[in-house]
Design a protein around this motif. Sequence first.
Motif, mmCIF file in Angstrom:
data_model
loop_
_atom_site.group_PDB
_atom_site.id
_atom_site.type_symbol
_atom_site.label_atom_id
_atom_site.label_comp_id
_atom_site.label_asym_id
_atom_site.label_seq_id
_atom_site.Cartn_x
_atom_site.Cartn_y
_atom_site.Cartn_z
ATOM 1 N N PRO A 194 5.726 11.364 -14.513
ATOM 2 C CA PRO A 194 5.826 9.925 -14.197
ATOM 3 C C PRO A 194 7.254 9.472 -13.928
ATOM 4 C CG PRO A 194 4.601 10.302 -16.245
ATOM 5 C CD PRO A 194 5.109 11.636 -15.787
ATOM 6 N N SER A 195 8.256 10.135 -14.536
ATOM 7 C CA SER A 195 9.626 9.648 -14.367
ATOM 8 C C SER A 195 10.106 9.813 -12.927
ATOM 9 C CB SER A 195 10.567 10.388 -15.313
ATOM 10 O OG SER A 195 10.635 11.726 -14.929
ATOM 11 N N HIS A 196 9.454 10.669 -12.142
ATOM 12 C CA HIS A 196 9.944 10.874 -10.783
ATOM 13 C C HIS A 196 9.488 9.805 -9.811
ATOM 14 C CE1 HIS A 196 11.148 15.059 -11.890
ATOM 15 N NE2 HIS A 196 12.223 14.463 -11.425
ATOM 16 N N GLY A 197 8.349 9.211 -10.083
ATOM 17 C CA GLY A 197 7.905 8.079 -9.278
ATOM 18 C C GLY A 197 7.971 8.295 -7.787
ATOM 19 N N ILE A 198 7.460 9.383 -7.330
ATOM 20 C CA ILE A 198 7.497 9.659 -5.896
ATOM 21 C C ILE A 198 6.650 8.630 -5.132
ATOM 22 C CG2 ILE A 198 5.590 11.333 -6.104
ATOM 23 C CD1 ILE A 198 6.999 12.963 -4.029
ATOM 24 N N GLU A 199 7.138 8.227 -3.955
ATOM 25 C CA GLU A 199 6.412 7.210 -3.174
ATOM 26 C C GLU A 199 5.162 7.787 -2.533
ATOM 27 O OE1 GLU A 199 8.589 5.315 -0.038
ATOM 28 O OE2 GLU A 199 9.546 3.934 -1.445
ATOM 29 N N LYS A 200 4.092 7.017 -2.562
ATOM 30 C CA LYS A 200 2.874 7.402 -1.856
ATOM 31 C C LYS A 200 2.401 6.214 -1.029
ATOM 32 C CE LYS A 200 2.291 8.740 -5.766
ATOM 33 N NZ LYS A 200 2.000 9.032 -7.144
ATOM 34 N N GLU A 201 2.097 6.487 0.222
ATOM 35 C CA GLU A 201 1.680 5.399 1.121
ATOM 36 C C GLU A 201 0.196 5.554 1.458
ATOM 37 O OE1 GLU A 201 4.102 4.404 4.800
ATOM 38 O OE2 GLU A 201 2.265 5.229 5.661
ATOM 39 N N TYR A 202 -0.502 4.455 1.415
ATOM 40 C CA TYR A 202 -1.939 4.466 1.695
ATOM 41 C C TYR A 202 -2.270 3.418 2.753
ATOM 42 C CZ TYR A 202 -2.287 6.872 -2.782
ATOM 43 O OH TYR A 202 -2.135 7.763 -3.812
ATOM 44 N N LEU A 203 -3.287 3.734 3.526
ATOM 45 C CA LEU A 203 -3.888 2.767 4.437
ATOM 46 C C LEU A 203 -5.212 2.364 3.801
ATOM 47 C CD1 LEU A 203 -2.808 1.855 7.131
ATOM 48 C CD2 LEU A 203 -4.208 3.605 8.222
ATOM 49 N N VAL A 204 -5.390 1.061 3.651
ATOM 50 C CA VAL A 204 -6.552 0.573 2.912
ATOM 51 C C VAL A 204 -7.361 -0.337 3.812
ATOM 52 C CG1 VAL A 204 -7.277 -0.594 0.795
ATOM 53 C CG2 VAL A 204 -5.019 0.469 0.885
ATOM 54 N N LYS A 205 -8.653 -0.054 3.922
ATOM 55 C CA LYS A 205 -9.514 -0.942 4.712
ATOM 56 C C LYS A 205 -10.422 -1.691 3.736
ATOM 57 C CE LYS A 205 -12.662 -0.922 8.640
ATOM 58 N NZ LYS A 205 -13.726 -1.684 7.978
ATOM 59 N N VAL A 206 -10.399 -3.019 3.875
ATOM 60 C CA VAL A 206 -11.293 -3.841 3.052
ATOM 61 C C VAL A 206 -12.156 -4.662 4.020
ATOM 62 C CG1 VAL A 206 -9.725 -3.941 1.060
ATOM 63 C CG2 VAL A 206 -9.539 -5.666 2.842
ATOM 64 N N GLY A 207 -13.075 -5.454 3.486
ATOM 65 C CA GLY A 207 -14.037 -6.136 4.362
ATOM 66 C C GLY A 207 -13.488 -7.326 5.119
ATOM 67 N N LYS A 208 -12.498 -8.001 4.536
ATOM 68 C CA LYS A 208 -12.023 -9.215 5.223
ATOM 69 C C LYS A 208 -10.525 -9.407 5.009
ATOM 70 C CE LYS A 208 -13.892 -12.283 1.531
ATOM 71 N NZ LYS A 208 -13.324 -11.751 0.396
ATOM 72 N N LYS A 209 -9.999 -10.371 5.752
ATOM 73 C CA LYS A 209 -8.558 -10.630 5.724
ATOM 74 C C LYS A 209 -8.094 -11.041 4.317
ATOM 75 C CE LYS A 209 -5.120 -13.583 7.884
ATOM 76 N NZ LYS A 209 -4.842 -14.643 8.828
ATOM 77 N N LEU A 210 -6.952 -10.502 3.894
ATOM 78 C CA LEU A 210 -6.395 -10.914 2.604
ATOM 79 C C LEU A 210 -5.528 -12.150 2.800
ATOM 80 C CD1 LEU A 210 -6.689 -7.613 2.286
ATOM 81 C CD2 LEU A 210 -5.366 -8.045 0.233
ATOM 82 N N SER A 211 -5.580 -13.031 1.814
ATOM 83 C CA SER A 211 -4.734 -14.231 1.881
ATOM 84 C C SER A 211 -3.297 -13.841 1.523
ATOM 85 C CB SER A 211 -5.231 -15.253 0.865
ATOM 86 O OG SER A 211 -5.034 -14.730 -0.442
ATOM 87 N N ARG A 212 -2.356 -14.745 1.819
ATOM 88 C CA ARG A 212 -0.963 -14.489 1.443
ATOM 89 C C ARG A 212 -0.829 -14.344 -0.063
ATOM 90 N NH1 ARG A 212 3.194 -18.266 4.255
ATOM 91 N NH2 ARG A 212 2.033 -18.766 6.101
ATOM 92 N N GLY A 213 -1.636 -15.140 -0.790
ATOM 93 C CA GLY A 213 -1.588 -15.081 -2.255
ATOM 94 C C GLY A 213 -2.007 -13.713 -2.770
ATOM 95 N N SER A 214 -3.061 -13.151 -2.182
ATOM 96 C CA SER A 214 -3.524 -11.823 -2.627
ATOM 97 C C SER A 214 -2.461 -10.772 -2.325
ATOM 98 C CB SER A 214 -4.816 -11.427 -1.901
ATOM 99 O OG SER A 214 -5.834 -12.325 -2.212
ATOM 100 N N LEU A 215 -1.867 -10.888 -1.128
ATOM 101 C CA LEU A 215 -0.829 -9.913 -0.767
ATOM 102 C C LEU A 215 0.340 -10.006 -1.746
ATOM 103 C CD1 LEU A 215 -0.927 -10.343 3.120
ATOM 104 C CD2 LEU A 215 -1.718 -8.361 1.825
#
Length: 241
Positions: free
Chosen positions: A131-152
């Motif tokens: 855990p101390s290394h905290g390597i970055e991982k990038e994901y593409l996530v598909k959800v059903g509808k647009k996220l609001s600015r608040g959710s982001l």
Amino acid sequence: MSSENQPQEKLQKVLASIGLASRRVVEDYIIDERITVNGEIAHIGQRVNRHEDQLLFDGVPLRVSPELTYYLIHKPLGIISTAKDPQGRRTIVDLVPPEPRVYPVGRLDKETEGLILLTNDGDLTYRLTHPSHGIEKEYLVKVGKKLSRGSLRQLREGITLDDGLTSPARVSQIQDGVVKIVIHEGKNRQVRRMFQAVGHPVERLIRTRIGNLVDHTLQSGQWRELTTLDLLHFEVDQVVD
Ligand code: URA
């Protein structure tokens, strides 16, 4: 083969053979004291045992042993990412050559697709999963509808899950309902739980980057062996202590 029987080779030959650089450039690296062998500054003409000796370049391990194998694979949907399944199902390990035996570095859920490393290098696995290394991982996530600015914003700032608060994440909605997220933790099912918490269950999840390892040419189920240079840059960028 016992270590006494393993051949000693010239250091510059070993370094050139793994693709670090040409022999001439490798010699410059040695003269400039950028290479160490078992913790000592190396010298031209020194003989080494590539199976046993620890070679570093600017303090970063050079993976010169032919016994060490590294694959970057694009995991297909529906395949589990453990080395062995008690129920005998096909796992990610069955998609690469059986010898030498390799193991996944970390996990992706059965329903997650995308990049995962497989290796028999326990030292690298330890470094990457600690855990101390905290390597970055990038994901593409598909959800059903647009996220609001608040959710982001919530996803960016941190979400309280039942096992704690998530660290700040980089999050961008690249089209309505499709989000790129970069995290550097590995809580179980973290991305799915984060999106669920903001009311957007994940429909499709793809890991697109591990540290600086990206490969847009790998199709689902395809893999490639990593080169020494891939690994060197990977370590330099991500996991140097
Ligand atoms: N986060 C998840 O929810 N699942 C994965 O497989 C990886 C990250």
